[in-house]
Design an enzyme around this catalytic site. Structure first.
Site, short mmCIF file in Angstrom:
data_model
loop_
_atom_site.label_atom_id
_atom_site.label_comp_id
_atom_site.label_asym_id
_atom_site.label_seq_id
_atom_site.Cartn_x
_atom_site.Cartn_y
_atom_site.Cartn_z
N TYR A 142 29.46 42.61 46.92
CA TYR A 142 29.55 41.18 46.57
C TYR A 142 28.61 40.33 47.42
CZ TYR A 142 33.53 41.15 43.35
OH TYR A 142 34.36 41.30 42.27
N LYS A 192 34.05 56.21 47.30
CA LYS A 192 33.30 57.25 46.60
C LYS A 192 32.45 57.97 47.63
CE LYS A 192 32.45 57.91 42.61
NZ LYS A 192 32.84 59.09 41.79
N ASP A 225 37.51 56.79 41.49
CA ASP A 225 37.68 57.08 40.06
C ASP A 225 38.98 57.86 39.82
OD1 ASP A 225 36.54 59.24 41.42
OD2 ASP A 225 35.33 59.91 39.73
N ASP A 249 38.50 45.03 43.30
CA ASP A 249 38.50 44.10 42.16
C ASP A 249 38.98 44.82 40.91
OD1 ASP A 249 37.90 41.71 40.71
OD2 ASP A 249 36.03 42.65 40.04
N ASP A 253 42.99 44.87 38.98
CA ASP A 253 43.26 44.45 37.60
C ASP A 253 44.04 45.55 36.87
OD1 ASP A 253 41.96 42.01 37.79
OD2 ASP A 253 40.90 42.26 35.89
C1 IPM Z 1 39.06 38.28 41.39
C2 IPM Z 1 38.05 37.74 40.44
C3 IPM Z 1 36.83 37.28 41.23
C4 IPM Z 1 36.20 38.50 41.89
C5 IPM Z 1 35.79 36.48 40.43
C6 IPM Z 1 36.42 35.27 39.76
C7 IPM Z 1 34.64 36.06 41.29
O1 IPM Z 1 37.74 38.69 39.48
O2 IPM Z 1 39.46 37.55 42.31
O3 IPM Z 1 39.46 39.43 41.24
O4 IPM Z 1 35.42 39.22 41.26
O5 IPM Z 1 36.52 38.73 43.05
MG MG Z 2 38.94 40.44 39.55
#
Ligand code: IPM
Ligand code: MG
Length: 368
Positions: A142, A192, A225, A249, A253
């Protein structure tokens, strides 16, 4: 003693409406639990861009650094899709994380009993699930340099750099081990190392921190993975997962969805402790700004409300009051309160954002 200060950055999309319910909860703790906060509001993301031409004004950055905790709603929306990269709403959030040095991002994925049927996975795979992803938040791909889109011969090349120093890995590993000691005492580190040198270093440093200072915690390593696969195969094998910024990230999710809805999951982003022992901290829901439903009263405020519960626990040492709020949420879900994200098409009429707030406030009253 002065009240602790909270800076609220509601942001874009559903951010302001879910945060509207959080401010009601904050007021409740002030009125009923003698836990008053001095609350300030400011802009972030597209809302800040509209007013100032930047997704985070310098004054807002300074206020965030001075606040005892920052509560953030969500940033972004289609209106801003064509903006220059440097002023996109997300840049505001990334600047906050970086300049507050919030290296440890806690993303719990907990499956509430009342919602176990709602997961896309079989109920017995997710019922009772309680895992914590610790995502490194201020380094890695990032932020690594060099980055950019460059000319190379007769074409362009897009470059980002995965970069981790030993101290960056060390500090986030420590925060994961500390957390594990207060939970199931197990950490699984994901990288990884089979293809990335940064992964080899990650694995080495996590192991070293473990062997030197946390030998009592059970540590395992997994390729990321495989980790993704295990998360949907048998998520209850995990307690704390520690991983880098990008893998974190994605994996968070994935873990979030195990619980049935992104509308449920809070997060805490913590830095090093200040002189008063309180870490720099920002709390935000894992979900995004959901522009498709913004302004319609459909959004689920629970992720944002549970983020405030995390603030009570991690910034203000109010673990009992955090648990009170978490129990109130559990109670309203058990009673059948459902916003649209928690329902199938045939499940009847969902309640609104504000009605979910009403229900949680009533459950809080009942807890006294
Ligand atoms: C998260 C989001 C952010 C990230 C975006 C909005 C920049 O996806 O907080 O997970 O990628 O960190
Ligand atoms: Mg995210």
């Amino acid at each position: 003693m002065a009240n602790p200060t909270l800076l609220i950055l509601a942001g874009d999309g559903i951010g302001p409406e879910v945060m509207g319910q959080v401010t009601r909860i904050i007021d409740w703790f002030g009125a009923k639990r003698d836990l008053a906060f001095d609350v300030e509001h400011d802009l972030v993301g597209g809302a800040a861009y509209d007013k100032h031409g930047t997704p985070l004004h310098d004054d807002t950055m300074a206020r965030a650094l001075a606040a005892d905790a920052v509560l953030l709603g969500a940033v972004g929306g289609p209106k801003y899709d064509n903006l220059d990269f440097s002023v996109k709403p997300e840049r505001g959030l990334l600047r906050l994380r970086k300049e507050m040095d919030l290296f440890s991002n806690l993303r719990p994925a907990q499956c509430f009993d009342a919602l176990a049927d709602f997961s896309s996975l079989k109920k017995d795979v997710v019922a009772g699930l309680d895992i914590m992803i610790v995502r490194e938040l201020t380094s890695g791909v990032y932020f690594g340099e060099p980055r950019g889109i460059f000319e190379e011969g007769n074409e362009r090349v897009g470059i980002n750099t995965q970069r981790y120093t030993e101290s960056e890995i060390d500090r986030v590993a420590r925060s994961a081990f500390e957390l594990a000691r207060r939970r199931g005492n197990k950490v699984c580190s994901m990288e990884k190392a089979n293809v990335m040198e940064s992964g080899i270093l990650w694995r080495e440093v996590v192991q070293k921190v473990h062997d030197e200072d946390y030998p009592d915690v059970e540590l395992s390593h997994m390729y990321a993975d495989n980790g993704a696969m295990q998360l949907v195969r048998a998520p209850k094998q995990f307690d704390v997962i520690v991983t880098d910024n990008l893998f974190g990230d994605i994996l968070s999710d994935c873990a979030a969805m195990l619980t049935g809805s992104l509308g449920m999951l809070p997060s805490a982003s913590l830095g090093a402790p200040n002189a008063d022992g309180r870490p720099k901290a920002l709390y935000e829901p894992v979900h995004g700004s959901a522009p498709d439903i913004a302004g319609q009263g459909k959004a689920n405020p629970i992720a944002c409300i549970l983020s405030f519960a995390m603030a009570l626990r991690y910034s203000f040492d109010q673990g009992d009051e955090a648990a009170r709020l978490e129990k109130a949420v559990e109670q309203v879900l058990a009673d059948g309160a459902r916003t649209a994200d928690l329902m199938g098409p045939e499940d009847g009429t969902p309640i609104t954002t504000a009605e979910m707030g009403d229900a949680i406030l009533a459950a809080l009253d009942a807890s006294l």
